[in-house]
Design a protein around this motif. Structure first.
Motif, PDB file in Angstrom:
ATOM      1  N   VAL A  96      -3.509   1.482   7.021  1.00 28.52           N
ATOM      2  CA  VAL A  96      -2.426   0.826   6.278  1.00 28.52           C
ATOM      3  C   VAL A  96      -2.222   1.515   4.932  1.00 28.52           C
ATOM      4  N   THR A  97      -3.325   1.874   4.274  1.00 22.54           N
ATOM      5  CA  THR A  97      -3.232   2.575   2.992  1.00 22.54           C
ATOM      6  C   THR A  97      -2.586   3.941   3.162  1.00 22.54           C
ATOM      7  N   MET A  98      -3.033   4.678   4.176  1.00 25.72           N
ATOM      8  CA  MET A  98      -2.545   6.036   4.380  1.00 25.72           C
ATOM      9  C   MET A  98      -1.070   6.067   4.778  1.00 25.72           C
ATOM     10  N   LEU A  99      -0.585   4.991   5.386  1.00 25.53           N
ATOM     11  CA  LEU A  99       0.828   4.916   5.744  1.00 25.53           C
ATOM     12  C   LEU A  99       1.642   4.169   4.692  1.00 25.53           C
ATOM     13  N   ILE A 173      -4.543  -4.529  10.039  1.00 27.16           N
ATOM     14  CA  ILE A 173      -5.241  -3.260   9.853  1.00 27.16           C
ATOM     15  C   ILE A 173      -5.255  -2.454  11.146  1.00 27.16           C
ATOM     16  N   LEU A 174      -5.340  -3.146  12.275  1.00 29.61           N
ATOM     17  CA  LEU A 174      -5.336  -2.472  13.571  1.00 29.61           C
ATOM     18  C   LEU A 174      -3.926  -2.105  14.023  1.00 29.61           C
ATOM     19  N   TYR A 175      -2.989  -3.002  13.781  1.00 31.73           N
ATOM     20  CA  TYR A 175      -1.643  -2.843  14.334  1.00 31.73           C
ATOM     21  C   TYR A 175      -0.879  -1.670  13.722  1.00 31.73           C
ATOM     22  N   VAL A 176      -0.970  -1.516  12.400  1.00 27.41           N
ATOM     23  CA  VAL A 176      -0.181  -0.476  11.726  1.00 27.41           C
ATOM     24  C   VAL A 176      -0.557   0.928  12.201  1.00 27.41           C
ATOM     25  N   PRO A 177      -1.846   1.328  12.174  1.00 26.13           N
ATOM     26  CA  PRO A 177      -2.162   2.667  12.699  1.00 26.13           C
ATOM     27  C   PRO A 177      -1.937   2.777  14.202  1.00 26.13           C
ATOM     28  N   ALA A 178      -2.019   1.646  14.923  1.00 27.26           N
ATOM     29  CA  ALA A 178      -1.753   1.681  16.364  1.00 27.26           C
ATOM     30  C   ALA A 178      -0.305   2.079  16.636  1.00 27.26           C
ATOM     31  N   GLN A 219     -16.465   8.510   8.786  1.00 30.19           N
ATOM     32  CA  GLN A 219     -15.046   8.281   9.058  1.00 30.19           C
ATOM     33  C   GLN A 219     -14.206   8.458   7.790  1.00 30.19           C
ATOM     34  N   THR A 220     -14.736   8.009   6.659  1.00 31.59           N
ATOM     35  CA  THR A 220     -14.033   8.183   5.390  1.00 31.59           C
ATOM     36  C   THR A 220     -13.868   9.660   5.055  1.00 31.59           C
ATOM     37  N   LEU A 221     -14.920  10.432   5.257  1.00 35.37           N
ATOM     38  CA  LEU A 221     -14.845  11.867   4.988  1.00 35.37           C
ATOM     39  C   LEU A 221     -13.827  12.545   5.901  1.00 35.37           C
ATOM     40  N   VAL A 222     -13.809  12.153   7.174  1.00 33.07           N
ATOM     41  CA  VAL A 222     -12.845  12.736   8.118  1.00 33.07           C
ATOM     42  C   VAL A 222     -11.416  12.400   7.696  1.00 33.07           C
ATOM     43  N   MET A 223     -11.177  11.133   7.329  1.00 40.23           N
ATOM     44  CA  MET A 223      -9.835  10.726   6.897  1.00 40.23           C
ATOM     45  C   MET A 223      -9.399  11.502   5.658  1.00 40.23           C
ATOM     46  N   PHE A 224     -10.317  11.628   4.701  1.00 43.80           N
ATOM     47  CA  PHE A 224      -9.955  12.292   3.453  1.00 43.80           C
ATOM     48  C   PHE A 224      -9.665  13.772   3.679  1.00 43.80           C
ATOM     49  N   ILE A 225     -10.511  14.432   4.456  1.00 41.35           N
ATOM     50  CA  ILE A 225     -10.299  15.855   4.732  1.00 41.35           C
ATOM     51  C   ILE A 225      -8.966  16.069   5.445  1.00 41.35           C
ATOM     52  N   VAL A 314     -11.963   6.249  -4.506  1.00 40.18           N
ATOM     53  CA  VAL A 314     -10.716   5.517  -4.271  1.00 40.18           C
ATOM     54  C   VAL A 314      -9.581   6.073  -5.126  1.00 40.18           C
ATOM     55  N   VAL A 315      -9.879   6.376  -6.388  1.00 38.82           N
ATOM     56  CA  VAL A 315      -8.856   6.948  -7.269  1.00 38.82           C
ATOM     57  C   VAL A 315      -8.349   8.271  -6.702  1.00 38.82           C
ATOM     58  N   LEU A 316      -9.265   9.107  -6.235  1.00 34.52           N
ATOM     59  CA  LEU A 316      -8.871  10.394  -5.654  1.00 34.52           C
ATOM     60  C   LEU A 316      -8.082  10.193  -4.368  1.00 34.52           C
ATOM     61  N   PHE A 317      -8.567   9.302  -3.510  1.00 32.20           N
ATOM     62  CA  PHE A 317      -7.914   9.050  -2.223  1.00 32.20           C
ATOM     63  C   PHE A 317      -6.496   8.519  -2.430  1.00 32.20           C
ATOM     64  N   LEU A 318      -6.356   7.521  -3.288  1.00 33.17           N
ATOM     65  CA  LEU A 318      -5.041   6.933  -3.521  1.00 33.17           C
ATOM     66  C   LEU A 318      -4.100   7.918  -4.215  1.00 33.17           C
ATOM     67  N   SER A 319      -4.647   8.759  -5.083  1.00 30.09           N
ATOM     68  CA  SER A 319      -3.813   9.759  -5.754  1.00 30.09           C
ATOM     69  C   SER A 319      -3.243  10.748  -4.747  1.00 30.09           C
TER      70      SER A 319
END
Length: 346
Positions: A96-99, A173-178, A219-225, A314-319
């Motif tokens: 949801v955050t990434m989208l 949280i499940l529906y949006v990325p789905a 999983q967080t590292l994979v998403m961020f990369i 979180v600051v880096l990810f959201l930025s």
């Protein structure tokens, strides 16, 4: 507009290939394997010495009925700082955050980017005000504190409210990325949501908090990369960050000091700074998904270190997500796909 429409048609043909499916299946298998590893292969129920003097503390160290249960729920309070910090990030960052964040920036500008200030202020308050209370009392949950402070009835009511909140929140949280997965694979939304649910239940049920924390970490590292790679490629395609910010400014998307006091404004300096601070503080100070992770660490110092890493992450990810929104605007600045009828809200 026609050129942009043609570009959109070209990009809309992208879908999953064999390599993509292999990566996706590998992540599901690795998540399940993490649960099996911590549940059956690396069992460890050795007691851990408390970091506070329990003789001067009226509240006994909780073991949740057995040392095995204490290991299952809190990892015997011996988890490492970095995995826990990554897990804290995963507790807030999701599909949801990434989208949603790039969409917010694309449609309404960068005012939301100011949330970084609120997050930093939240970290100070949580680490200096809330966390010392939990570690001093040595509680296993925020609801345990409510029982000590008030009564078991208050604890039960708060626990029930948390459960109901998660019941209504997790499907989103499940529906949006789905939906995104459905667009690139054609797999039914409910099928993929069900598969993800089953995998999450399996590794959580088998491996407990250790499996959850370590699965969250990688999983967080994979998403961020993955996000960083997409942003880098997008920036190169746009000609660098300079043109991206230039076009965003020309399109009225660079907004940081909208100081209107109107309550009808979607995003303002005050709403993001003040409202964001209270929202983030409420979530990260007493929400059980966060408190349980704080209390899986052996000391207050370790907990504070995890909050520092969590805040920076979180600051880096959201930025990066915010900048991704500017990249999307740069690409579609002359032809909004929604206004052009290329996509629909339904």
């Amino acid at each position: 507009m026609s050129d942009k429409s043609n570009n959109y048609a070209e990009y809309s043909q992208f879908h999953f290939y064999i390599a993509d499916y292999c990566v996706f299946v590998a992540m599901l298998l690795l998540s399940t394997g993490t649960g099996i590893y911590f549940g059956y292969i690396r069992k460890n129920v050795k007691p851990v010495k408390p970091t506070i003097n329990l003789e001067t503390n009226k509240h006994k160290e909780p073991d949740f009925g057995s040392k095995a249960m204490n290991e299952y729920l809190l990892g015997s309070r011996r988890l490492k700082v970095f995995p826990v910090a990554m897990s804290l990030i995963a507790s807030y960052i999701s599909g949801v955050t990434m989208l949603g964040v790039p969409s917010e920036i694309y449609n309404y500008g960068t005012q939301y980017w100011l949330i970084m200030v609120s997050i930093v202020l939240m970290a100070v308050v949580v680490s200096k005000v809330y966390l010392p209370v939990f570690t001093t009392l040595n509680v296993g949950s925020s609801y345990e504190y409510l029982e000590l402070r008030f009564s078991s009835s208050v604890r039960s009511i708060a626990s029930f409210m948390f459960v109901m909140d998660e019941i209504f929140f997790l499907p989103i949280i499940l529906y949006v990325p789905a939906i995104a997965f459905n667009q690139v694979t054609g797999v039914n939304i409910y099928v993929i949501s069900g598969v993800i649910c089953v995998v999450c239940v399996i590794y959580t049920l088998i491996g407990g908090i250790k499996a959850v924390v370590h699965t969250d970490a990688w999983q967080t590292l994979v998403m961020f990369i993955a996000l960083v790679v997409v942003v880098i490629l997008g920036t190169i395609a746009a000609g660098g960050p300079g043109p991206v910010f230039k076009h965003a400014s020309e399109g009225g998307r660079i907004i940081f000091f909208n100081i209107t006091p109107s309550l009808y404004e979607r995003q303002s300096f005050w709403a993001v700074l003040i409202g964001g601070f209270f929202y983030w503080t409420a979530f990260n100070s007493v929400n059980q998904t966060m408190v349980q992770r704080y209390m899986s660490l052996p000391s207050l110092k370790k907990g504070q270190q995890s909050i520092i890493i969590f805040t920076l992450g979180v600051v880096l990810f959201l930025s990066v997500c915010c900048f991704a929104g500017l990249l999307v605007f740069d690409f579609y600045r002359n032809c909004d796909p929604l206004n052009a009828g290329l996509i629909s809200l339904i």
